[in-house]
Design a protein around this motif. Structure first.
Motif, PDB file in Angstrom:
ATOM      1  N   SER A  88       0.903  -1.177  -0.001  1.00 38.69           N
ATOM      2  CA  SER A  88       0.212   0.265  -0.228  1.00 38.69           C
ATOM      3  C   SER A  88       0.857   1.268   0.012  1.00 38.69           C
ATOM      4  O   SER A  88       0.259   2.055  -0.238  1.00 38.69           O
ATOM      5  CB  SER A  88      -0.985   0.277   1.136  1.00 38.69           C
ATOM      6  N   VAL A  89       1.979   1.520   0.641  1.00 40.76           N
ATOM      7  CA  VAL A  89       3.289   2.244   0.388  1.00 40.76           C
ATOM      8  C   VAL A  89       2.952   2.746  -1.172  1.00 40.76           C
ATOM      9  O   VAL A  89       2.153   4.021  -1.305  1.00 40.76           O
ATOM     10  CB  VAL A  89       4.779   1.816   0.238  1.00 40.76           C
ATOM     11  N   PRO A  90       2.796   2.221  -2.114  1.00 40.77           N
ATOM     12  CA  PRO A  90       2.461   2.996  -3.415  1.00 40.77           C
ATOM     13  C   PRO A  90       1.574   3.846  -3.693  1.00 40.77           C
ATOM     14  O   PRO A  90       1.433   4.740  -3.774  1.00 40.77           O
ATOM     15  CB  PRO A  90       2.529   2.411  -4.609  1.00 40.77           C
ATOM     16  N   LEU A  91       0.143   3.657  -3.146  1.00 39.27           N
ATOM     17  CA  LEU A  91      -0.877   4.212  -2.489  1.00 39.27           C
ATOM     18  C   LEU A  91      -0.860   5.210  -1.850  1.00 39.27           C
ATOM     19  O   LEU A  91      -1.425   6.758  -2.057  1.00 39.27           O
ATOM     20  CB  LEU A  91      -1.684   3.048  -2.115  1.00 39.27           C
ATOM     21  N   LEU A  92       0.125   5.374  -0.765  1.00 40.17           N
ATOM     22  CA  LEU A  92       0.508   6.896  -0.205  1.00 40.17           C
ATOM     23  C   LEU A  92       1.085   7.679  -0.848  1.00 40.17           C
ATOM     24  O   LEU A  92       0.694   8.698  -0.690  1.00 40.17           O
ATOM     25  CB  LEU A  92       0.901   6.219   1.186  1.00 40.17           C
ATOM     26  N   LEU A  93       2.056   6.982  -1.568  1.00 38.27           N
ATOM     27  CA  LEU A  93       2.651   8.320  -2.555  1.00 38.27           C
ATOM     28  C   LEU A  93       2.051   8.724  -3.515  1.00 38.27           C
ATOM     29  O   LEU A  93       2.253   9.385  -4.242  1.00 38.27           O
ATOM     30  CB  LEU A  93       4.089   6.876  -3.033  1.00 38.27           C
ATOM     31  N   ARG A  94       1.300   8.244  -3.706  1.00 38.42           N
ATOM     32  CA  ARG A  94      -0.823   8.712  -5.000  1.00 38.42           C
ATOM     33  C   ARG A  94      -0.564   9.746  -4.198  1.00 38.42           C
ATOM     34  O   ARG A  94      -1.221  11.284  -5.487  1.00 38.42           O
ATOM     35  CB  ARG A  94      -1.291   7.905  -5.577  1.00 38.42           C
ATOM     36  N   ASN A  95      -0.469  10.308  -3.371  1.00 30.28           N
ATOM     37  CA  ASN A  95      -1.007  11.026  -2.650  1.00 30.28           C
ATOM     38  C   ASN A  95      -0.806  12.188  -1.139  1.00 30.28           C
ATOM     39  O   ASN A  95      -1.516  12.278   0.029  1.00 30.28           O
ATOM     40  CB  ASN A  95      -2.958  10.800  -1.834  1.00 30.28           C
ATOM     41  N   GLN A  96       0.441  11.782  -1.635  1.00 29.17           N
ATOM     42  CA  GLN A  96       1.495  12.813  -0.770  1.00 29.17           C
ATOM     43  C   GLN A  96       1.199  14.028  -0.081  1.00 29.17           C
ATOM     44  O   GLN A  96       0.876  13.923   1.513  1.00 29.17           O
ATOM     45  CB  GLN A  96       2.881  12.965  -0.656  1.00 29.17           C
ATOM     46  N   PRO A  97       0.498  14.747  -0.653  1.00 27.52           N
ATOM     47  CA  PRO A  97       0.070  15.949   0.291  1.00 27.52           C
ATOM     48  C   PRO A  97      -0.949  15.863   1.179  1.00 27.52           C
ATOM     49  O   PRO A  97      -0.963  16.066   2.721  1.00 27.52           O
ATOM     50  CB  PRO A  97      -0.496  16.330  -0.513  1.00 27.52           C
ATOM     51  N   TYR A  98      -1.556  14.813   0.822  1.00 26.97           N
ATOM     52  CA  TYR A  98      -2.641  14.398   1.832  1.00 26.97           C
ATOM     53  C   TYR A  98      -2.109  13.497   3.263  1.00 26.97           C
ATOM     54  O   TYR A  98      -2.805  13.805   4.548  1.00 26.97           O
ATOM     55  CB  TYR A  98      -4.115  13.347   1.490  1.00 26.97           C
ATOM     56  N   PHE A  99      -1.786  12.361   2.844  1.00 24.91           N
ATOM     57  CA  PHE A  99      -0.992  11.760   3.925  1.00 24.91           C
ATOM     58  C   PHE A  99       0.330  12.251   4.725  1.00 24.91           C
ATOM     59  O   PHE A  99       0.108  11.727   6.049  1.00 24.91           O
ATOM     60  CB  PHE A  99      -0.800  10.455   3.119  1.00 24.91           C
ATOM     61  N   PHE A 100       0.877  13.090   3.848  1.00 28.23           N
ATOM     62  CA  PHE A 100       2.930  13.201   4.890  1.00 28.23           C
ATOM     63  C   PHE A 100       2.354  15.122   4.783  1.00 28.23           C
ATOM     64  O   PHE A 100       3.696  15.005   5.506  1.00 28.23           O
ATOM     65  CB  PHE A 100       3.122  13.060   3.467  1.00 28.23           C
ATOM     66  N   GLN A 101       1.395  15.111   4.558  1.00 31.69           N
ATOM     67  CA  GLN A 101       1.921  17.296   4.678  1.00 31.69           C
ATOM     68  C   GLN A 101       0.813  17.286   6.033  1.00 31.69           C
ATOM     69  O   GLN A 101       0.849  17.652   6.856  1.00 31.69           O
ATOM     70  CB  GLN A 101       1.510  17.760   3.664  1.00 31.69           C
ATOM     71  N   GLN A 102      -0.435  16.780   5.605  1.00 30.61           N
ATOM     72  CA  GLN A 102      -1.760  17.379   6.024  1.00 30.61           C
ATOM     73  C   GLN A 102      -1.445  16.255   7.799  1.00 30.61           C
ATOM     74  O   GLN A 102      -2.179  16.558   8.282  1.00 30.61           O
ATOM     75  CB  GLN A 102      -2.946  17.139   5.439  1.00 30.61           C
ATOM     76  N   SER A 103      -1.218  14.922   7.817  1.00 32.22           N
ATOM     77  CA  SER A 103      -1.299  13.801   8.570  1.00 32.22           C
ATOM     78  C   SER A 103       0.069  14.277   9.022  1.00 32.22           C
ATOM     79  O   SER A 103       0.755  13.501   9.887  1.00 32.22           O
ATOM     80  CB  SER A 103      -1.535  12.807   8.133  1.00 32.22           C
ATOM     81  N   ARG A 104       0.695  15.706   9.924  1.00 26.79           N
ATOM     82  CA  ARG A 104       1.712  14.918  10.407  1.00 26.79           C
ATOM     83  C   ARG A 104       2.097  14.780  12.533  1.00 26.79           C
ATOM     84  O   ARG A 104       3.281  14.393  12.127  1.00 26.79           O
ATOM     85  CB  ARG A 104       2.255  16.977  10.921  1.00 26.79           C
ATOM     86  N   ASP A 105       1.396  14.603  12.837  1.00 30.70           N
ATOM     87  CA  ASP A 105       1.180  13.959  13.889  1.00 30.70           C
ATOM     88  C   ASP A 105       0.521  12.557  13.713  1.00 30.70           C
ATOM     89  O   ASP A 105       0.139  12.032  15.180  1.00 30.70           O
ATOM     90  CB  ASP A 105      -0.329  14.447  14.608  1.00 30.70           C
ATOM     91  N   THR A 106       0.956  11.916  12.368  1.00 30.09           N
ATOM     92  CA  THR A 106       0.556  10.704  12.898  1.00 30.09           C
ATOM     93  C   THR A 106       1.944   9.583  12.822  1.00 30.09           C
ATOM     94  O   THR A 106       2.435   9.922  12.031  1.00 30.09           O
ATOM     95  CB  THR A 106      -0.739  10.184  11.110  1.00 30.09           C
ATOM     96  N   ILE A 107       2.022   8.828  13.001  1.00 36.42           N
ATOM     97  CA  ILE A 107       2.941   7.876  13.321  1.00 36.42           C
ATOM     98  C   ILE A 107       2.822   6.479  12.103  1.00 36.42           C
ATOM     99  O   ILE A 107       1.862   5.972  11.994  1.00 36.42           O
ATOM    100  CB  ILE A 107       3.250   6.942  15.098  1.00 36.42           C
ATOM    101  N   TYR A 108       3.284   6.236  11.395  1.00 34.56           N
ATOM    102  CA  TYR A 108       3.287   5.525   9.962  1.00 34.56           C
ATOM    103  C   TYR A 108       4.152   4.353  10.483  1.00 34.56           C
ATOM    104  O   TYR A 108       5.389   4.468  10.560  1.00 34.56           O
ATOM    105  CB  TYR A 108       3.692   5.785   9.140  1.00 34.56           C
TER     106      TYR A 108
END
Length: 262
Positions: A88-108
């Motif tokens: 599922s990592v490629p699916l996260l990479l397709r929407n990086q602003p949503y997962f990695f910018q807006q979700s800064r407090d999330t632990i992956y």
């Protein structure tokens, strides 16, 4: 006490979670979160109106690329920990602003086989994660160690009497998430997960496999196909039977649909 009302089992009033440390060295020695929500990606969540209840938990665990945007009323908005399969990592990479910018407090927490995840072997998933960290240096990103992956295999064998590899089984992200939740949380409320017998009931509801993929695969059909697959199958139904047994010795409850573990 007279006049006191009991707190609903999945509606705690608890402070925000502390920062988790050393997640790569699981299992942890203490539970950093008193009360947790494990949010299934199942279509059972559609129309549940559980978003506020989920966000009220101290820690919220989600899986893979399941979004909250557009589904806030049913699944909430907060994500303390997101457990992600290497697939599922490629699916996260397709929407990086949503997962990695807006979700800064999330632990992956990323899991996968050594050939994909190994730093020494230059695994492709590991290299992709390095590039993500270069772009988002403050991202809280962890991978499960090979020892932890082997431990999760051992738990499967201890519970089923079957070697995972020899039986042609692939562990699901839900499996890793539940093991992680039991190490991080004192009380676990699982939202949207059906029991192991649910799909055998005559009047069970037909819902999408994922709440964010309407009109796609039927949940029970997917579970049954995987359960019967001679190889490369997720044993979703077997895993749910095991989770039910775990609920007898750990503070775990299942909500929407509600069913008793044991």
């Amino acid at each position: 006490m007279e006049g006191a009302r009991p707190t609903p089992p999945c509606d705690p009033r608890a402070p925000r979670p502390p920062q988790l440390r050393g997640i790569k060295m699981l299992p942890l020695r203490r539970a950093p979160c008193r009360r947790c929500a494990v949010v299934s990606s199942s279509g059972q969540m559609l129309g549940s109106h559980l978003g506020r209840e989920i966000d009220g938990q101290e820690c919220v665990l989600r899986m893979n690329h399941a979004p909250t945007a557009g589904f806030e009323e049913d699944v909430g908005t907060r994500s303390t920990v997101r457990v992600v399969s290497h697939t599922s990592v490629p699916l996260l990479l397709r929407n990086q602003p949503y997962f990695f910018q807006q979700s800064r407090d999330t632990i992956y927490v990323i899991w996968g086989p050594s050939r994909k995840m190994s730093r020494e072997k230059g695994g492709p998933t590991y290299r992709a994660l390095l590039r993500v960290l270069e772009m988002y240096p403050r991202l809280q990103l962890y991978t499960l160690t090979e020892e932890k992956m082997a431990y999760c295999d051992d738990v499967f064998q201890n519970e089923t009497g079957k070697n995972r590899v020899k039986s042609g089984s692939f562990l699901s992200t839900g499996w890793f998430t539940m093991i992680l939740a039991m190490e991080l949380c004192e009380h676990i409320c699982v939202f949207g997960m059906v029991s192991d017998s649910y799909c055998r009931e005559k009047n069970h509801s037909s819902v999408p496999y994922h709440y964010f993929e309407k009109g796609r695969l039927d949940e029970c059909r997917m579970y049954l196909v995987h359960e019967r697959a001679p190889r490369a199958g997720h044993r979703f139904i077997t895993e749910k039977a095991i989770f039910s047994r775990w609920a007898k010795r750990k503070d775990i409850i299942f909500s929407h649909p509600s069913w008793a573990g044991g």
